[in-house]
Every structure is written in structure tokens, then in C-alpha cells.
Design a protein around this motif. Structure first.
Motif, PDB file in Angstrom:
ATOM      1  N   UNK A  12      44.308  37.310  32.208  1.00  0.00           N
ATOM      2  CA  UNK A  12      43.851  38.136  33.335  1.00  0.00           C
ATOM      3  C   UNK A  12      42.405  37.769  33.644  1.00  0.00           C
ATOM      4  N   UNK A  13      42.112  37.575  34.939  1.00  0.00           N
ATOM      5  CA  UNK A  13      40.784  37.149  35.355  1.00  0.00           C
ATOM      6  C   UNK A  13      40.275  38.020  36.493  1.00  0.00           C
ATOM      7  N   UNK A  14      38.989  38.364  36.397  1.00  0.00           N
ATOM      8  CA  UNK A  14      38.339  39.132  37.454  1.00  0.00           C
ATOM      9  C   UNK A  14      37.128  38.387  37.979  1.00  0.00           C
ATOM     10  N   UNK A  71      38.832  42.272  36.300  1.00  0.00           N
ATOM     11  CA  UNK A  71      39.767  41.752  35.284  1.00  0.00           C
ATOM     12  C   UNK A  71      40.646  42.867  34.724  1.00  0.00           C
ATOM     13  N   UNK A  72      40.080  44.059  34.530  1.00  0.00           N
ATOM     14  CA  UNK A  72      40.879  45.189  34.049  1.00  0.00           C
ATOM     15  C   UNK A  72      41.916  45.608  35.090  1.00  0.00           C
ATOM     16  N   UNK A  73      41.568  45.494  36.372  1.00  0.00           N
ATOM     17  CA  UNK A  73      42.546  45.801  37.409  1.00  0.00           C
ATOM     18  C   UNK A  73      43.693  44.787  37.368  1.00  0.00           C
ATOM     19  N   UNK A  74      43.371  43.520  37.087  1.00  0.00           N
ATOM     20  CA  UNK A  74      44.422  42.510  36.938  1.00  0.00           C
ATOM     21  C   UNK A  74      45.364  42.893  35.808  1.00  0.00           C
ATOM     22  N   UNK A  75      44.829  43.432  34.727  1.00  0.00           N
ATOM     23  CA  UNK A  75      45.667  43.878  33.617  1.00  0.00           C
ATOM     24  C   UNK A  75      46.559  45.047  34.052  1.00  0.00           C
ATOM     25  N   UNK A  76      45.975  45.960  34.816  1.00  0.00           N
ATOM     26  CA  UNK A  76      46.754  47.106  35.281  1.00  0.00           C
ATOM     27  C   UNK A  76      47.902  46.677  36.186  1.00  0.00           C
ATOM     28  N   UNK A  77      47.720  45.578  36.877  1.00  0.00           N
ATOM     29  CA  UNK A  77      48.781  45.056  37.744  1.00  0.00           C
ATOM     30  C   UNK A  77      49.861  44.307  36.963  1.00  0.00           C
ATOM     31  N   UNK A  78      49.710  44.231  35.675  1.00  0.00           N
ATOM     32  CA  UNK A  78      50.693  43.534  34.844  1.00  0.00           C
ATOM     33  C   UNK A  78      50.149  42.319  34.142  1.00  0.00           C
ATOM     34  N   UNK A  79      48.906  41.944  34.424  1.00  0.00           N
ATOM     35  CA  UNK A  79      48.270  40.835  33.737  1.00  0.00           C
ATOM     36  C   UNK A  79      48.649  39.483  34.320  1.00  0.00           C
ATOM     37  N   UNK A  80      48.054  38.441  33.729  1.00  0.00           N
ATOM     38  CA  UNK A  80      48.312  37.056  34.129  1.00  0.00           C
ATOM     39  C   UNK A  80      48.063  36.860  35.626  1.00  0.00           C
ATOM     40  N   UNK A  81      46.917  37.354  36.087  1.00  0.00           N
ATOM     41  CA  UNK A  81      46.614  37.285  37.509  1.00  0.00           C
ATOM     42  C   UNK A  81      45.100  37.170  37.685  1.00  0.00           C
ATOM     43  N   UNK A  82      44.683  36.880  38.923  1.00  0.00           N
ATOM     44  CA  UNK A  82      43.269  36.765  39.275  1.00  0.00           C
ATOM     45  C   UNK A  82      42.977  37.800  40.361  1.00  0.00           C
ATOM     46  N   UNK A  83      41.949  38.637  40.150  1.00  0.00           N
ATOM     47  CA  UNK A  83      41.632  39.716  41.087  1.00  0.00           C
ATOM     48  C   UNK A  83      40.148  39.671  41.421  1.00  0.00           C
TER      49      UNK A  83
END
Length: 821
Positions: free
Chosen positions: A492-494, A516-528
Motif C-alpha cells: 500500500x502506497x500513499x 497510505x492508510x486509506x489505501x489499506x482501508x480500500x483493501x491494500x495493494x494500491x496507490x492513493x
């Protein structure tokens, strides 16, 4: 030249010529050895050696001359005038001493003074020769050919000059041999050229006085005195040299044991050194002797060091035109007692190992030892520097917060060595990704950060998104673990950008972490990318943390209870205690909001103990002895006093242990399996039951069911809610129920909300059910009619019509609740 050769071969006895050459060589061997001593040491010592070298050289020259004269036979009687003979000896000794003194005492313009001294020595040899010849008495008249006489003087003077220049400071064998041979050539050339110029006209009227020194007497006297004096001089020189050699060998043996290179100079020239210095520069002893130390090996030294204003310097030692090494140099100087000549000792230490060690220590101080990227302190300092530069140069900066999803679970599942291996590989990928504009650092165990610099003209957001996507693709490549398993990291990346998202480095890092924590809340493995609402969430997050510390004391928390029923008849067998928070500041805060925060901050320990004590006390007051289930978090389970806390809650609340059931997730148990097993066994010894909560959602393992003392499995609502909707979920529930039955472990399904789910679970013989279909979580007052029933009537209350399970004709909403039999 022909006359000289004719004279040598016709008028000279070859045996006596050979004796003259021997005496010359013997004399010059002694002279060079003594002259060598006169070049070093204090003034008094040098003068003494100069006197001896002048004495030995003068006698040797004088003896060579008169022995060669004895070899000369013109065909008539001859004798020698004692006065001229003695005077020639005095001239030879004085001229030799003065010539060597001129060459040896000067410390500046040494080559010029050696040439002048050699010239004076040559003139002295010439004066000695012609003074001795003036004492020759023959039966005739003696005259000279001017051209050969002048040539003899020129040869003597010129070769003597060359001899002392070539001898130098007599440090090497080559210098000694070259100087000695050239000086011998000067004496021989002068004598035999001068003898070739002699013209003797016999005259019977001239008589040779009998009172003069005869040839035989002169031969005996010259040979004896010469051998005695030269022998004494030679022996003295040899003994002194041997003593000095022994002293120098002992000193060198001691100095060679030193790690530091040692160099001794006089007048800037190297006169001695130890083996460590020779090894350092890769030279032999003869290669360095006589060279100017500072000019040859330290051309870039500090001028203060050269001017003797400093005794210490760190500089560069030149090995050759292309190779240098860092060294430190300490200089010590000593004045001789009788003159101003300085002896300087340099201690040279190779700094390569120290510099490498310091560089390694510096690297360790600045870098994370596991991953090789910058550590937290160094990275944060770098961010401040980069941001200051960005403000000054009007450039742009992007911070990317990088976090490994579910890293703790991965550590527990694959082991810490594999977890460290994963971090090491990710660190290598980050280092490979670094460029002149990208800087990476490790902030926490599984959190990294990257700072990317941009020029003002560049499209800041587009390039940030592009580089973040590239980085994400690099970091999520599969990793081969140490045990040969392959895992694909979830990252997860912010992203937060300067100056649009923040102008302070701490706020910039914080905003990147929020994204990055929001990316985790979305399920992880993402860039926000960071957005303003994330900051509002963060502010609320911090406010909740502060508010929770007072919530227990202010009695803002309350326990709600949800019924748990038998599947076969719907009768209530117990309740699950669930905490609710009605905040005076925020109003109702859902558990999904404050429970993770409590676990993050550790406040779950105090809150969990309050829940446990309150649930035990309230359940103990019920007339109907129903079971009470209480959740235990991962943090609570790892507390060293958890067993004592449970025992105290049972005792203080007055609740029998067999009525308490603790619901623990498999993830909580696997955080520290050894410790968890010990704690659960101790809890079982109290008589308390253990339920494995949310079974099937974590890293489920049959070995865990065999190892840990589990009384009940609780099927997660994510499976129950999809019964009849997803074949996979339906199959999982069926498998879990059958597994628990085969292992003789009770099973309860949570999240039951429809009759279809009830029918399926009843058909599969699931033991117990829990869900909205049987009642939502409510204060115990809403369930008072259940808990007030006496024990012998508890089985007469069901929350669903058993007949509706078998022959359902009514819609779900018409199912009757709270029906008494």
C-alpha cells in the motif's frame, strides 16, 4: 700521450707500479670510508673524521707518488731531499683535509661545494707531486715539458672534482665505488702524465749527495709508514662502521616491528627508513636514500607542516603518478648539539583501514542494517535538507509512504527469518530504484518512504503517479523466500506533494502516511494520493484517542448482548457481550471505529478488562444461568497477567468459570504461538471455555485445532451471509461444520439473518446460531425476560418457531420472535 705511455713502459718497474696502485687503492678505500663518516653527525665528530680522512688520503697519495717514483729508473743514481719529501707529505695531508672539508661541511649547494672541494683536492695532489719532484736529486738536470705538466694538473683537478661529486654522500655502494675509482684515476693520471713530462739530461759533473735519502731507505720508510697509518685508519673506520652497523641494525630491527613507516631525513634528504615505509611505497632501501622526502612523496602536504608550524598532518602519500594513499604524518625534530643541522623523523601511518572503518561506521550510523536504505533519523534529516532546497530553488517534492500489507501475519505464517528476507529484498529493490532525484528510507519495521525531487517545469502530479506506479510494480514482484516458497508482496502506497499538500516536512510525511492508510482501508495493494478529507479523518482519529482515555471513567461505555441459540429448537443458550460507546463529544461511535484505535494505542487492555469484569458481574446476577461470551483481543492475550485478570473478574463478579467463554481469533493465537498455548492452557485450568472466533478467515490450520485447547469454532459471518449465494462460501460452511463434528468440537455460526441460512445450517447439523434473525445486540434490559427465568424454564424460550424451519410458508419478516412454548 705516446710519451706518457713510453715513459711508463720503458722507465718504470712494473712490480713497483703495481705496488703503487695497490697502495693507492688501499689508501682510497680508507679515505672513502672515513669521508663517509665525516658527512654525518655533529660538527665535532665530522671534523674528527675529516682530519682522519685528510690524513689517510694525504699519506696514501704521498705513498703512491714515492712508490711510483721508486719504480722510475732513468739509468743513473738518484736520491731525495728530506725537506722537500716531508714538505710534500704535509702538502698532501693539508690539501686532502681542506678539500674534503669544503665538500663535506656544507649543507646548501652541496654539488657546487663538492666540486670545489674536489678541485682543491686535485690541486693538492698536483702540489704534492711537484713538491716531491723538487726534492729529486739525480746526476743531471731535470726539466719538464710544459704541455704535459699542465695536462697532468688539469687531469688531476678535473677527475678529483668528478670524484667527490660522484661520491655524493657515500650512502650507497655505487657512490663509494664510483667516487673511489674516479679519485684513483685522478692520482694515477696526474702522476704518470707528470712523469711523462719529465726530461733528465745526464751530467757526470753533478754528484748525488750521499747524505740524502736513498731509494731503498725511502721505499722501506714510505711502505711502513703508509701501511701503518692507513691500516690504523682502515681498522678504525671498519670498527666504527661495524659498531654503527650493529646499532643501526638493532634500531632497524626495532623500527621494522613498528606498524608506522619511519623516515629519517637531514636537510630534507632521506638518510634512513624502516621496512614498513619501504613496504608502503613499494621501494628498496637504495631507491629511497638521498631523495627529498616531502617533494617526492608528499607534494600536496600542508604548507604549515612544511614550515614546521604543525607537527601533524593528514595528507596524501604519492606512490606513483597514478596511485596515492591517505596517510597521517607525525614529525619530530632534533638539533645536533654542536651545529644547527636538524635530524627529522617522520612517522607515517596508512589511513586506508581507518578510513574504511570510519566509512563503514558512518554507513551503519546512517543506514538501516537489514535493508541498506537510509535509517529513520538520517532519512528525516535528508527530507529537511531536500525541502529547504526545494523552497529556495522553487522546485517540487513528492513523498511516497510505502507499507507492506499484513506483514505481521506474514511473519507469523512464514517465520521471522523469511520476514527479514522479504524486507532485505524490498530494500534492495528500493536501492536499485534510487536515482539522483529519488531518496529512500526505512521508517518502521515494515514501512518505507521515498522522496522524489522535481523541477518546476515538470508535471508534478503526473510524474509522481508514473514513478509511484513503477515503484509499486517493482516492489510487488514475487519473492522467493528462504524455504523456497514464493510470495507476492502486497504493498500500500500513499502520496503527498510539496507545496500542494503541505509545506512542512513532518506534515508532508504525515499526509503521505494518511494516504497510505486509506489505501489499506480500500483493501491494500494500491496507490492513493492525499486528499483534504484524509486529514479530517486523522484529526478525528487523534481526538478519539484522547476521548477514549476518559470514556471508561465517565461511564460512556455500555455492554450490549446478542443471543446465541440452539439450532434444533431456537432456545437461548447464552449471549455474546459487545461493547458500545455513546461519546459525550462524538455521539455514538461504532465499534469498527474505536476498537482498532484502542488496539493500536494499547487502550484495549484497560477497556477489555472493564468489559470482562462488567460481563462477569452482570451475568452472575441473572437468575437464568446462561453462558456469556467475551472477546479477547490480540493485545490482551499477550499481556503477562491475562490469566490473573480473568481469575479476578470471575472471583470478584461471582460468576462460575464454566459459564464464561472467551472468543479468541486464530490470528491472536498465532501472534506468539508458544506464549498463547501456555496462556490458553492456564485459562482452561480455570474452567473457562475457549471459542475460536472468525474461523476460516485467517491463516487457518488443522494443526492449530489439534494444538490449542479449543471448545468451539465460530464460523465468520462473511461465509454465513453468502450461503445460497456463492457456491464456494456454501461449501466452506458445510466443510467447517463437518470438520468440527469430526473433531468433536462444538460449532456456532454468526451473522445468521435469513430462514434460508437457518435451514441450511440446521440440515448440516450446526450446533448453535447467532445473528439478527434471533435478535440484534441490545442492552440487557431488553433481554430481561430471558435472564430472569429460572433455570428449569430456560429451555421453554425460543426465538424462532421450530416448525417454520421445516415447513416455511411465511416470509422472513413474519417469523415470530420471543415466543414461549
Amino acid at each position: 700521450m705516446d710519451r706518457v705511455i713510453y715513459c711508463l713502459t720503458t722507465y718504470h718497474d712494473p712490480w713497483l707500479v703495481a705496488l703503487a696502485i695497490f697502495l693507492c687503492g688501499f689508501a682510497l678505500l680508507t679515505a672513502i670510508r672515513l669521508y663517509e663518516r665525516s658527512l654525518h653527525g655533529g660538527l665535532t665528530k665530522r671534523i674528527n673524521w675529516l682530519f682522519l680522512s685528510g690524513l689517510a688520503t694525504g699519506i696514501g697519495i704521498w705513498a703512491t707518488h714515492f712508490v711510483a717514483m721508486l719504480a722510475y729508473d732513468y739509468g743513473g743514481p738518484e736520491a731525495y731531499e728530506p725537506g722537500y719529501t716531508v714538505l710534500s707529505l704535509f702538502v698532501a695531508i693539508c690539501a686532502s683535509g681542506v678539500g674534503f672539508a669544503i665538500a663535506g661541511l656544507s649543507r646548501s649547494h652541496v654539488v657546487a661545494f663538492r666540486a670545489v672541494g674536489g678541485g682543491f683536492l686535485g690541486l693538492g695532489i698536483s702540489a704534492m707531486h711537484y713538491t716531491g719532484m723538487a726534492g729529486l736529486r739525480v746526476a743531471g738536470t731535470v726539466s719538464w715539458m710544459p704541455d704535459l705538466a699542465i695536462a697532468s694538473i688539469i687531469l688531476g683537478v678535473g677527475l678529483a672534482m668528478v670524484a667527490l661529486v660522484a661520491a655524493g654522500d657515500c650512502r650507497t655502494r655505487k657512490q663509494k665505488i664510483l667516487g673511489g675509482l674516479t679519485l684513483a684515476a685522478a692520482i694515477v693520471a696526474l702522476h704518470f702524465t707528470a712523469m711523462g713530462s719529465v726530461i733528465i739530461d745526464p751530467d757526470p759533473r753533478i754528484e748525488v749527495p750521499s747524505a740524502l735519502i736513498s731509494q731503498k731507505s725511502l721505499a722501506i720508510a714510505v711502505t711502513s709508514v703508509t701501511l701503518l697509518v692507513l691500516g690504523a685508519g682502515l681498522i678504525t673506520g671498519v670498527i666504527e662502521k661495524q659498531l654503527r652497523a650493529e646499532s643501526e641494525n638493532e634500531l632497524r630491527m626495532i623500527s621494522d616491528t613498528a606498524i608506522e613507516g619511519l623516515v629519517i631525513t637531514r636537510g630534507g634528504k632521506i638518510i634512513n627508513t624502516n621496512g614498513s615505509f619501504l613496504d608502503l611505497v613499494g621501494k628498496s632501501f637504495d631507491d629511497v636514500i638521498g631523495h627529498d622526502f616531502l617533494t617526492t612523496w608528499l607534494p600536496d602536504h600542508d604548507r604549515a607542516f612544511e614550515k614546521r608550524e604543525s607537527a601533524y598532518a593528514e595528507t596524501i602519500l604519492n606512490l606513483n603518478d597514478h596511485e596515492t594513499i591517505p596517510v597521517e604524518i607525525i614529525r619530530r625534530q632534533r638539533h645536533n648539539t654542536t651545529d644547527d643541522e636538524l635530524t627529522t623523523v617522520y612517522a607515517i601511518r596508512d589511513l586506508r583501514e581507518r578510513n574504511n572503518a570510519e566509512a563503514h561506521i558512518q554507513y551503519l550510523a546512517e543506514h538501516d542494517p537489514l535493508t541498506g536504505v537510509l535509517n529513520r533519523v538520517t532519512y528525516l534529516n535528508q527530507i529537511q535538507v531536500i525541502l529547504t532546497k526545494a523552497k529556495f530553488m522553487s522546485t517540487r517534492l513528492t513523498i511516497i509512504s510505502v507499507d507492506i500489507d499484513r506483514f505481521r501475519d506474514l511473519n507469523q505464517s512464514f517465520g521471522h527469518p523469511n520476514g527479514d528476507h522479504m524486507l532485505r529484498i524490498l530494500g534492495e529493490r528500493l536501492r536499485d530504484f534510487e536515482t539522483g532525484r529519488i531518496t529512500a528510507g526505512r521508517l518502521t519495521s515494515n514501512q518505507f518512504s521515498c522522496a522524489i525531487q522535481f523541477e518546476p517545469r515538470e508535471d508534478h502530479r503526473t510524474l509522481s503517479e508514473h514513478l509511484a506506479s513503477q515503484l509499486h510494480a517493482v516492489l510487488t514482484q514475487p519473492i522467493l523466500l528462504k524455504d523456497k516458497q514464493v510470495i507476492q508482496p502486497s504493498i500500500s502506497m500513499g502520496i503527498a506533494m510539496y507545496p500542494t499538500d503541505a509545506t512542512d516536512h513532518e506534515e508532508l510525511l504525515s499526509n503521505a502516511e494518511l494516504a497510505q492508510q486509506r489505501a489499506k482501508q480500500y483493501g491494500g495493494n494500491d496507490v492513493v494520493f492525499f486528499a483534504a478529507d484524509l486529514h479530517a479523518d486523522y484529526v478525528e482519529h487523534r481526538q478519539i484517542i484522547r476521548a477514549m482515555s476518559d470514556a471508561i471513567r465517565n461511564r460512556e461505555f455500555e455492554l450490549y448482548y446478542q443471543p446465541q441459540c440452539k439450532t434444533v429448537d431456537g432456545t437461548v443458550v447464552g449471549f455474546e457481550a459487545l461493547v458500545r460507546w455513546q461519546s459525550s463529544k462524538f455521539g455514538f461511535v461504532p465499534p469498527s471505529r474505536f476498537i482498532p484505535i484502542a488496539e493500536e494505542t494499547g487502550q484495549i487492555v484497560e477497556l477489555g478488562e472493564w468489559i470482562l469484569r462488567t460481563a462477569c458481574a452482570q451475568a452472575a446476577s441473572w437468575r437464568n444461568p446462561l453462558r456469556i461470551a467475551v472477546n479477547i483481543s490480540t493485545v490482551q492475550l499477550q499481556q503477562s497477567n491475562i490469566v490473573e485478570t480473568i481469575s479476578d473478574a470471575l472471583r470478584d463478579g461471582g460468576l462460575p468459570a464454566d459459564r464464561l467463554e472467551l472468543e479468541i481469533t486464530e490470528t491472536a493465537m498465532m501472534t506468539n504461538p508458544t506464549q498463547s498455548l501456555y496462556v490458553l492452557q492456564a485459562i482452561k485450568q480455570l474452567g473457562v471455555k475457549i471459542a475460536l472466533d472468525d474461523f476460516g478467515t485467517g491463516y487457518s490450520s488443522l494443526s492449530n485445532l489439534r494444538t490449542f485447547p479449543v471448545d468451539r469454532l465460530k464460523i465468520d459471518q462473511s461465509f454465513t451471509s453468502n450461503i445460497g449465494k456463492q457456491d464456494q462460501a456454501t461449501s466452506i460452511v458445510r466443510a467447517l461444520v463437518r470438520l468440527s463434528r469430526d473433531l468433536d468440537i462444538d460449532v456456532i455460526a454468526e451473522g445468521v439473518e435469513t430462514l434460508q441460512q437457518i435451514e441450511f445450517l440446521s440440515a448440516e447439523k450446526c450446533d448453535e446460531l447467532q445473528g439478527y434473525e434471533f435478535g440484534r445486540p441490545s442492552p440487557i434490559a431488553a433481554m430481561q425476560f430471558l435472564v430472569d427465568l429460572p433455570e428449569d424454564m430456560s429451555n421453554s424460550v425460543c426465538l424462532i418457531d421450530p416448525g417454520a424451519i421445516a415447513n416455511r410458508t411465511e416470509p422472513v419478516g413474519d417469523v415470530r420472535r420471543g415466543k414461549t412454548a
